[in-house]
Design a protein around this motif. Structure first.
Motif, PDB file in Angstrom:
ATOM      1  N   PHE A   1      52.013  56.266 -86.583  1.00  0.00           N
ATOM      2  CA  PHE A   1      53.366  55.583 -86.801  1.00  0.00           C
ATOM      3  C   PHE A   1      54.174  56.112 -85.299  1.00  0.00           C
ATOM      4  O   PHE A   1      54.583  55.172 -84.471  1.00  0.00           O
ATOM      5  CB  PHE A   1      54.040  56.124 -87.927  1.00  0.00           C
ATOM      6  N   ARG A   2      54.093  57.321 -85.357  1.00  0.00           N
ATOM      7  CA  ARG A   2      54.847  57.994 -84.300  1.00  0.00           C
ATOM      8  C   ARG A   2      54.350  57.479 -82.509  1.00  0.00           C
ATOM      9  O   ARG A   2      54.976  57.065 -81.909  1.00  0.00           O
ATOM     10  CB  ARG A   2      54.933  59.434 -84.076  1.00  0.00           C
ATOM     11  N   ALA A   3      52.971  57.582 -82.707  1.00  0.00           N
ATOM     12  CA  ALA A   3      52.292  56.972 -81.410  1.00  0.00           C
ATOM     13  C   ALA A   3      52.285  55.613 -81.152  1.00  0.00           C
ATOM     14  O   ALA A   3      52.793  55.186 -80.067  1.00  0.00           O
ATOM     15  CB  ALA A   3      50.759  57.341 -81.558  1.00  0.00           C
ATOM     16  N   ALA A   4      52.462  54.806 -82.380  1.00  0.00           N
ATOM     17  CA  ALA A   4      52.641  53.273 -82.232  1.00  0.00           C
ATOM     18  C   ALA A   4      54.004  52.872 -81.536  1.00  0.00           C
ATOM     19  O   ALA A   4      54.272  52.294 -80.799  1.00  0.00           O
ATOM     20  CB  ALA A   4      51.867  52.573 -83.435  1.00  0.00           C
ATOM     21  N   ALA A   5      54.790  53.771 -82.225  1.00  0.00           N
ATOM     22  CA  ALA A   5      56.202  53.537 -81.981  1.00  0.00           C
ATOM     23  C   ALA A   5      56.663  53.708 -80.635  1.00  0.00           C
ATOM     24  O   ALA A   5      57.216  53.273 -79.790  1.00  0.00           O
ATOM     25  CB  ALA A   5      57.376  54.450 -83.089  1.00  0.00           C
TER      26      ALA A   5
ATOM     27  N   PRO B   1      64.361  44.896 -77.212  1.00  0.00           N
ATOM     28  CA  PRO B   1      63.980  44.650 -78.472  1.00  0.00           C
ATOM     29  C   PRO B   1      62.440  44.334 -78.731  1.00  0.00           C
ATOM     30  O   PRO B   1      61.882  43.660 -77.828  1.00  0.00           O
ATOM     31  CB  PRO B   1      64.991  43.814 -79.275  1.00  0.00           C
ATOM     32  N   VAL B   2      61.859  44.855 -79.687  1.00  0.00           N
ATOM     33  CA  VAL B   2      60.436  44.606 -79.781  1.00  0.00           C
ATOM     34  C   VAL B   2      60.109  43.631 -80.988  1.00  0.00           C
ATOM     35  O   VAL B   2      60.690  43.930 -82.053  1.00  0.00           O
ATOM     36  CB  VAL B   2      59.687  46.007 -80.287  1.00  0.00           C
ATOM     37  N   VAL B   3      59.159  42.779 -80.849  1.00  0.00           N
ATOM     38  CA  VAL B   3      58.731  41.912 -82.064  1.00  0.00           C
ATOM     39  C   VAL B   3      57.168  42.082 -81.843  1.00  0.00           C
ATOM     40  O   VAL B   3      56.602  42.153 -80.968  1.00  0.00           O
ATOM     41  CB  VAL B   3      58.807  40.454 -81.647  1.00  0.00           C
TER      42      VAL B   3
ATOM     43  N   GLY C   1      50.437  50.405 -93.832  1.00  0.00           N
ATOM     44  CA  GLY C   1      51.295  51.418 -94.029  1.00  0.00           C
ATOM     45  C   GLY C   1      52.087  51.645 -92.762  1.00  0.00           C
ATOM     46  O   GLY C   1      53.239  51.999 -92.755  1.00  0.00           O
ATOM     47  N   VAL C   2      51.512  51.764 -91.596  1.00  0.00           N
ATOM     48  CA  VAL C   2      52.213  52.229 -90.120  1.00  0.00           C
ATOM     49  C   VAL C   2      53.060  50.733 -89.938  1.00  0.00           C
ATOM     50  O   VAL C   2      54.285  51.195 -89.521  1.00  0.00           O
ATOM     51  CB  VAL C   2      51.143  52.248 -89.294  1.00  0.00           C
ATOM     52  N   LEU C   3      52.569  49.516 -90.348  1.00  0.00           N
ATOM     53  CA  LEU C   3      53.532  48.372 -90.069  1.00  0.00           C
ATOM     54  C   LEU C   3      54.952  48.679 -90.712  1.00  0.00           C
ATOM     55  O   LEU C   3      55.959  48.304 -90.323  1.00  0.00           O
ATOM     56  CB  LEU C   3      53.032  47.330 -90.229  1.00  0.00           C
ATOM     57  N   ARG C   4      54.459  49.271 -92.003  1.00  0.00           N
ATOM     58  CA  ARG C   4      55.888  49.279 -92.909  1.00  0.00           C
ATOM     59  C   ARG C   4      56.781  50.246 -92.452  1.00  0.00           C
ATOM     60  O   ARG C   4      57.990  50.085 -92.295  1.00  0.00           O
ATOM     61  CB  ARG C   4      55.437  49.570 -94.425  1.00  0.00           C
ATOM     62  N   MET C   5      56.151  51.122 -91.803  1.00  0.00           N
ATOM     63  CA  MET C   5      57.180  52.497 -91.267  1.00  0.00           C
ATOM     64  C   MET C   5      57.831  51.900 -89.808  1.00  0.00           C
ATOM     65  O   MET C   5      58.912  52.075 -89.628  1.00  0.00           O
ATOM     66  CB  MET C   5      56.503  53.485 -91.062  1.00  0.00           C
ATOM     67  N   LEU C   6      57.277  51.073 -89.168  1.00  0.00           N
ATOM     68  CA  LEU C   6      57.656  50.403 -88.159  1.00  0.00           C
ATOM     69  C   LEU C   6      58.794  49.566 -88.194  1.00  0.00           C
ATOM     70  O   LEU C   6      59.739  49.746 -87.637  1.00  0.00           O
ATOM     71  CB  LEU C   6      56.520  49.655 -87.112  1.00  0.00           C
ATOM     72  N   ALA C   7      58.738  48.792 -89.340  1.00  0.00           N
ATOM     73  CA  ALA C   7      59.752  47.933 -89.673  1.00  0.00           C
ATOM     74  C   ALA C   7      61.037  48.789 -90.410  1.00  0.00           C
ATOM     75  O   ALA C   7      62.095  48.596 -89.941  1.00  0.00           O
ATOM     76  CB  ALA C   7      59.244  46.735 -90.820  1.00  0.00           C
ATOM     77  N   MET C   8      60.730  49.421 -91.317  1.00  0.00           N
ATOM     78  CA  MET C   8      61.671  50.257 -91.990  1.00  0.00           C
ATOM     79  C   MET C   8      62.693  51.311 -91.037  1.00  0.00           C
ATOM     80  O   MET C   8      63.649  51.511 -91.355  1.00  0.00           O
ATOM     81  CB  MET C   8      61.133  51.208 -93.176  1.00  0.00           C
ATOM     82  N   SER C   9      61.762  51.630 -89.939  1.00  0.00           N
ATOM     83  CA  SER C   9      62.536  52.604 -88.969  1.00  0.00           C
ATOM     84  C   SER C   9      63.267  51.764 -87.831  1.00  0.00           C
ATOM     85  O   SER C   9      63.770  52.367 -86.942  1.00  0.00           O
ATOM     86  CB  SER C   9      61.563  53.435 -88.213  1.00  0.00           C
TER      87      SER C   9
ATOM     88  N   GLN D   1      61.808  50.083 -85.501  1.00  0.00           N
ATOM     89  CA  GLN D   1      61.091  50.268 -84.139  1.00  0.00           C
ATOM     90  C   GLN D   1      60.659  48.842 -83.825  1.00  0.00           C
ATOM     91  O   GLN D   1      60.439  48.549 -82.783  1.00  0.00           O
ATOM     92  CB  GLN D   1      59.968  51.177 -84.298  1.00  0.00           C
ATOM     93  N   ALA D   2      60.356  47.987 -84.572  1.00  0.00           N
ATOM     94  CA  ALA D   2      59.859  46.475 -84.049  1.00  0.00           C
ATOM     95  C   ALA D   2      60.153  45.552 -85.444  1.00  0.00           C
ATOM     96  O   ALA D   2      60.160  46.029 -86.560  1.00  0.00           O
ATOM     97  CB  ALA D   2      58.236  46.679 -84.036  1.00  0.00           C
ATOM     98  N   ARG D   3      60.579  44.471 -84.900  1.00  0.00           N
ATOM     99  CA  ARG D   3      60.761  43.156 -86.016  1.00  0.00           C
ATOM    100  C   ARG D   3      59.429  42.696 -85.830  1.00  0.00           C
ATOM    101  O   ARG D   3      58.473  42.556 -85.031  1.00  0.00           O
ATOM    102  CB  ARG D   3      61.556  42.144 -85.311  1.00  0.00           C
TER     103      ARG D   3
END
Length: 533
Positions: free
Chosen positions: A100-104, A115-117, A132-140, A142-144
């Motif tokens: 998640f951190r690497a993707a973000a 902003p990121v989509v 799971g990583v997409l869920r973390m990106l959305a909830m943090s 980091q990306a719509r």
């Protein structure tokens, strides 16, 4: 008009309400709305076309990245997020958090403050790690997310959770009505559509835009759809059937060179364009791009080719006999870079492709893949890789690694007895076959078997206490074991001195991040129960 009429760019009609609702979410105009969109509809109804128009609308102010889920024919962990993880090597300390951190970080650096989509095609085919990583990106935030998905075979739990918790807005994309279907035909072909042709096209397609496009493509190629003095007339027979059947029938009629390109790309999901040119006829590739069946992402480095719609992949794979499928995969694997020093998703993809082509990778590589799968919480894949490694009759060091990974996978999958059998076999190996990291790994699995499987927290703590001296020469392994021991104590209700030690452990920034993260929730809950929050 001649049958070479292209239809590569199918227009978008209707969808005004869906478009407006999704755009409001993606632009963030209303802070009370969700943080992403889930476009749900059956195959061919136009989800991807709608998503592409939304991408065009937001790309002026936002950084948009598009990823596509590999098909069920070839599930590869993190395959969908490979474009975001090319800098993460397989030897990094991979986990859902680190991925998640690497993707973000990749998204932040490329967005340069915008902003990121993140557009995700075929969300229903996402592997668990990617979801799971997409869920973390959305909830943090980091990306719509802009996700397209079929309702079946099932939307991943992480995406459903995002919708239920208000992070994603669910928007149904239904077939077009009769008037919209007529308008789509008129805009796609240009000119007037004969009344009988309009009726028959509607009855055949029932408002499914992709079915309609394939019907038009087939009729044009057979000279059964003709423009006579500005009026389009269809003289061919109506062949009822599902979309996949129509596409399959049309694919059978493609030239051999084009069929081979489609076969290769459908099995590989996506390929760098230079590699595809090595494997197949370049003229055939160009013809398929012109026909709108193959798309090239020129923004990638190097440019990559993939099928324009997953239904083409489903159809072409149904036409490829198993023997030829294996031969084609072997050709692709031979042209791929070696797995050593590969990125995390590339290693996992290389192992999966090698197995599907009938060749078995080195047992050391399978153990590495099993370890990655466990760290990414994909226990079924970890067990499969470890099983294959053990079948190769490797040396004791590889056996130790494979048993350690398989025991962890069995524990997660609820097979406690099998996990314990693997642990017992591990402990029967000579000491020279193990390492401090493996000892820690096995001790944690054993403690989890005792705590979660047998409900014996005291025995779990004793096991971890006994293992600590064996790993004291490795600071990382020692810290991980200490953190897990404290987590067991917190989860079993200990307070007092163990709680003070756990708080001190959490505050020690010199300790590994993952060792502290696993302890955070149990400590917070224990502090609350003790009235210290």
């Amino acid at each position: 008009m001649h049958a070479t009429h292209a239809l590569a760019h199918w227009p978008l009609v209707g969808r005004y309400d869906e478009y407006a609702a999704a755009l409001q979410v993606l632009t963030g105009e209303d802070p009370a709305t969700a943080y992403g969109v889930l476009l749900v509809g059956e195959s061919g109804v136009g989800k991807s076309t709608l998503a592409a128009r939304l991408e065009e609308a937001v790309s002026e102010t936002a950084h948009v990245v598009t990823v596509t889920s590999p098909s069920r024919a070839q599930p590869v962990m993190l395959g969908a997020l490979a474009p975001l993880l090319s800098d993460v090597t397989a030897h990094d300390d991979a986990s859902p958090i680190t991925v998640f951190r690497a993707a973000a970080e990749r998204l932040r650096s490329e967005a340069a403050g915008r902003p990121v989509v993140l557009r995700v095609e075929d969300g229903h085919l996402l592997d668990g790690a990617s979801a799971g990583v997409l869920r973390m990106l959305a909830m943090s935030k980091q990306a719509r997310l802009l996700v397209t998905s079929r309702p079946n075979p099932g939307i991943p739990d992480d995406l459903v959770a995002l919708w239920k918790d208000g992070w994603l807005r669910w928007i149904d994309v239904d077939p077009l009505d009769r008037a919209e279907t007529t308008l789509l035909l008129r805009e796609a072909l240009g000119g007037v559509i004969g009344r009988d042709t309009d009726r028959r096209m509607w009855e055949a397609s029932l408002g499914n835009p992709l079915y309609l496009r394939e019907l038009v493509r087939s009729a044009l190629s057979r000279d059964e759809l003709l423009n006579n003095h500005g009026v389009w007339t269809w003289t061919g027979p109506v062949v009822p059937g599902r979309l996949i059947e129509l596409v399959t029938a049309e694919l059978r009629r493609r030239p051999d060179g084009e069929r081979e390109v489609l076969e290769i790309v459908s099995l590989a999901e996506s390929l760098p364009l230079p590699l595809l040119f090595e494997l197949a006829d370049t003229d055939a590739v160009d013809a398929l791009v012109a026909a709108g069946m193959l798309v090239v992402d020129n923004a990638a480095a190097p440019p990559t080719a993939q099928l324009s719609h997953p239904v083409y992949g489903e159809a072409i794979r149904s036409l490829v006999p198993p023997g030829r499928r294996r031969v084609l995969r072997e050709r692709v694997v031979r042209h791929l870079p070696g797995p050593h020093d590969a990125s995390l998703p590339d290693l996992l993809r290389w192992v999966s492709w090698a197995l599907e082509s009938g060749s078995v990778p080195e047992p050391e590589l399978l153990v590495e893949a099993a370890a990655l799968a466990n760290r990414l919480q994909q226990a079924a894949d970890a067990r499969r890789f470890a099983d294959l490694a053990l079948l190769a009759d490797p040396d004791d060091g590889v056996v130790a690694g494979a048993l350690a990974q398989r025991a962890r996978a069995h524990r997660v999958l609820g097979a406690v007895d099998r996990a314990q059998a693997d642990l017992d076999q591990f402990h029967s190996l000579p000491a020279s076959a193990t390492t401090a990291a493996l000892e820690a790994h096995v001790a944690i699995t054993g403690a989890d078997v005792l705590f979660h499987g047998l409900a014996d927290p005291a025995a779990a703590v004793r096991l971890l206490d006994d293992a600590l001296p064996r790993v004291q020469g490795c600071a990382q392994s020692s810290a991980v074991l200490r953190g897990h021991r404290l987590a067991v104590l917190m989860n079993s209700g200990s307070t007092g001195a163990p709680l003070d030690e756990a708080v001190e452990f959490l505050n020690d920034t010199s300790l590994p991040l993952l060792a502290r993260i696993q302890l955070a929730a149990p400590v917070q809950l224990t502090l609350a129960r003790a009235g210290r929050v």
